[in-house]
Write an enzyme that holds these catalytic residues in place. Structure first.
Site, PDB file in Angstrom:
ATOM      1  N   LYS A  11       0.632  -1.358  -0.391  1.00 18.97           N
ATOM      2  CA  LYS A  11      -0.106   0.301   0.160  1.00 18.97           C
ATOM      3  C   LYS A  11       0.311   1.463  -0.165  1.00 18.97           C
ATOM      4  CE  LYS A  11       0.961   1.707   4.231  1.00 18.97           C
ATOM      5  NZ  LYS A  11       1.502   3.107   4.402  1.00 18.97           N
ATOM      6  N   ALA A  99       9.131  -0.451   4.958  1.00 24.35           N
ATOM      7  CA  ALA A  99       9.395   0.466   4.330  1.00 24.35           C
ATOM      8  C   ALA A  99       8.463   1.777   3.522  1.00 24.35           C
ATOM      9  CB  ALA A  99       9.875  -0.237   3.076  1.00 24.35           C
ATOM     10  N   GLY A 100       7.760   1.105   5.290  1.00 25.51           N
ATOM     11  CA  GLY A 100       6.094   1.911   4.950  1.00 25.51           C
ATOM     12  C   GLY A 100       4.472   1.573   4.470  1.00 25.51           C
ATOM     13  N   ALA A 102       3.608  -0.725   3.805  1.00 26.57           N
ATOM     14  CA  ALA A 102       2.309  -2.078   4.731  1.00 26.57           C
ATOM     15  C   ALA A 102       2.406  -3.892   4.190  1.00 26.57           C
ATOM     16  CB  ALA A 102       1.399  -1.992   4.611  1.00 26.57           C
ATOM     17  N   ASP A 138      -2.112  -1.588  10.313  1.00 19.51           N
ATOM     18  CA  ASP A 138      -2.413  -1.815   9.187  1.00 19.51           C
ATOM     19  C   ASP A 138      -3.141  -2.441   8.806  1.00 19.51           C
ATOM     20  OD1 ASP A 138      -1.214   1.207   8.856  1.00 19.51           O
ATOM     21  OD2 ASP A 138       0.333   0.342   7.952  1.00 19.51           O
TER      22      ASP A 138
HETATM   23  O1  C5P Z   1       0.067  -1.672  14.992  1.00 17.91           O
HETATM   24  P1  C5P Z   1       1.316  -1.502  15.447  1.00 17.91           P
HETATM   25  O2  C5P Z   1       1.922  -2.315  15.386  1.00 17.91           O
HETATM   26  O3  C5P Z   1       1.290  -1.460  13.453  1.00 17.91           O
HETATM   27  O4  C5P Z   1       2.196  -0.002  15.529  1.00 17.91           O
HETATM   28  C1  C5P Z   1       3.642  -0.269  15.382  1.00 17.91           C
HETATM   29  C2  C5P Z   1       4.232   1.480  15.845  1.00 17.91           C
HETATM   30  O5  C5P Z   1       3.712   2.549  15.514  1.00 17.91           O
HETATM   31  C3  C5P Z   1       3.346   1.591  18.127  1.00 17.91           C
HETATM   32  O6  C5P Z   1       3.704   1.073  18.548  1.00 17.91           O
HETATM   33  C4  C5P Z   1       3.239   2.364  18.165  1.00 17.91           C
HETATM   34  O7  C5P Z   1       3.874   2.905  18.948  1.00 17.91           O
HETATM   35  C5  C5P Z   1       2.556   3.287  16.481  1.00 17.91           C
HETATM   36  N1  C5P Z   1       1.225   3.873  16.337  1.00 17.91           N
HETATM   37  C6  C5P Z   1       0.773   4.740  17.107  1.00 17.91           C
HETATM   38  N2  C5P Z   1      -0.652   4.603  16.624  1.00 17.91           N
HETATM   39  C7  C5P Z   1      -1.430   4.578  15.257  1.00 17.91           C
HETATM   40  C8  C5P Z   1      -0.215   2.483  14.148  1.00 17.91           C
HETATM   41  C9  C5P Z   1       1.025   3.131  15.117  1.00 17.91           C
HETATM   42  O8  C5P Z   1       1.221   5.190  17.817  1.00 17.91           O
HETATM   43  N3  C5P Z   1      -2.131   4.211  15.284  1.00 17.91           N
END
Ligand code: C5P
Length: 286
Positions: A11, A99-100, A102, A138
């Site tokens: 994405k 890489a951003g 997903a 994501d």
């Molecule tokens: O949900 P995920 O494990 O992908 O998130 C990785 C990190 O990104 C989280 O630990 C948090 O620090 C940050 N994050 C956030 N707010 C979001 C998604 C991610 O602060 N909506």
């Protein structure tokens, strides 16, 4: 049926806004997401021996639950009451890692969709998305795919009109980005420029590619550490000079992309970037 194949699409973010820090430590987001044709292929095979085993081709992925695809498999099997079901998965990795774009979340979503097909569609798409939100922010979007707005932590989703036909060139510079660190920097500088999400939605509604290209914006780019911000800007400059209608960083980076209305210009941009960067991808929206 004991074996299925699922494509796991990467994405990009057409817009990315961070609205604020929540009490649970996550951030409320407002993002317009788009799947692109760059994909991993995930093959799932049911086996008698309990446990989830993973083989990766093209990258060295962890075998344990720190691999989102493995975590998704265990969560699915627990949710449908088959915790002893054995599973082997092969992930053919083409999406760059960290890489951003997903990649890991998309593999996890492919596992949820694939297991659901293998085990007789036991869960609705809504339930898969809810399960996915426990794996990563994501993942629900990756279950849905296409063009969509994501709010909340990323799990409040609504589908949008498709991106008008175009070519998309992705380039991943070779430096690591820490997602938690970028969120902390956003918390320190909350007053930066914001995307005009309403204008992006209007541009998609009207099917106007130049207007979409004009509204691309990601708040994380402005808070990148300085040498990395310059590198991202350099890639954006090369894309623009090759004829991109608009350019932007995706997610927490470092991948940068450009939107093109002409295939020859997109190909030229990819050729030019390949002289300096090893990870360049020529894609379309899916
Ligand atoms: O949900 P995920 O494990 O992908 O998130 C990785 C990190 O990104 C989280 O630990 C948090 O620090 C940050 N994050 C956030 N707010 C979001 C998604 C991610 O602060 N909506």
């Amino acid at each position: 049926m004991t074996c299925v194949k699922e494509e796991a699409y990467a994405k990009i973010n057409l817009t990315l806004d961070v609205l604020g820090l929540r009490e649970d430590g996550y951030h409320d987001m407002d993002m317009v997401m788009q799947s692109v044709s760059l994909s991993d292929t995930v093959t799932l095979t049911l086996e008698e021996r309990p446990g989830v085993r993973v083989k990766s081709l093209g990258a060295d992925l962890p075998q344990d639950r720190s691999n989102l695809a493995v975590d998704a498999a265990y969560r699915y099997l627990e949710a449908v009451g088959c915790p002893k079901q054995g599973l082997s998965m092969t992930i053919e990795k083409r999406i760059p890692v960290c890489a951003g774009t997903a990649g890991g979340s998309s593999d996890a979503a492919a596992v949820l969709r694939g297991l659901n097909r293998l085990l007789g569609e036991k869960l609705s798409q809504e339930a898969l998305m809810q399960l996915g939100s426990q794996v990563g922010s994501d993942v629900p979007y990756c279950v849905l795919g296409g063009t969509a707005r994501a709010k909340g932590r990323g799990e409040v989703l609504s589908s949008l009109p498709s991106l008008p036909p175009c070519w998309i060139v992705l380039c991943k510079p070779d430096f690591p980005i820490s997602t938690p660190q970028l969120f902390r920097r956003i918390d320190q500088y909350p007053e930066g420029k914001k995307p005009n999400t309403k204008a992006m939605l209007r541009a998609l509604e009207h099917g106007q590619l130049p207007a979409v290209a004009k509204e691309l914006y990601n708040v994380f780019e402005a808070v990148l550490p300085e040498p990395q911000r310059q590198e991202v800007q350099n890639i954006r400059r090369i894309l623009s000079e090759s004829g991109a209608l608009g350019t932007c960083m995706s997610g927490t980076g470092p991948t940068v992309f450009g939107l093109f209305d002409r295939k020859d210009r997109a190909e030229q941009a990819a050729d030019k970037l390949q002289e300096a960067y090893p990870e360049v991808f020529f894609t379309k929206a899916v």
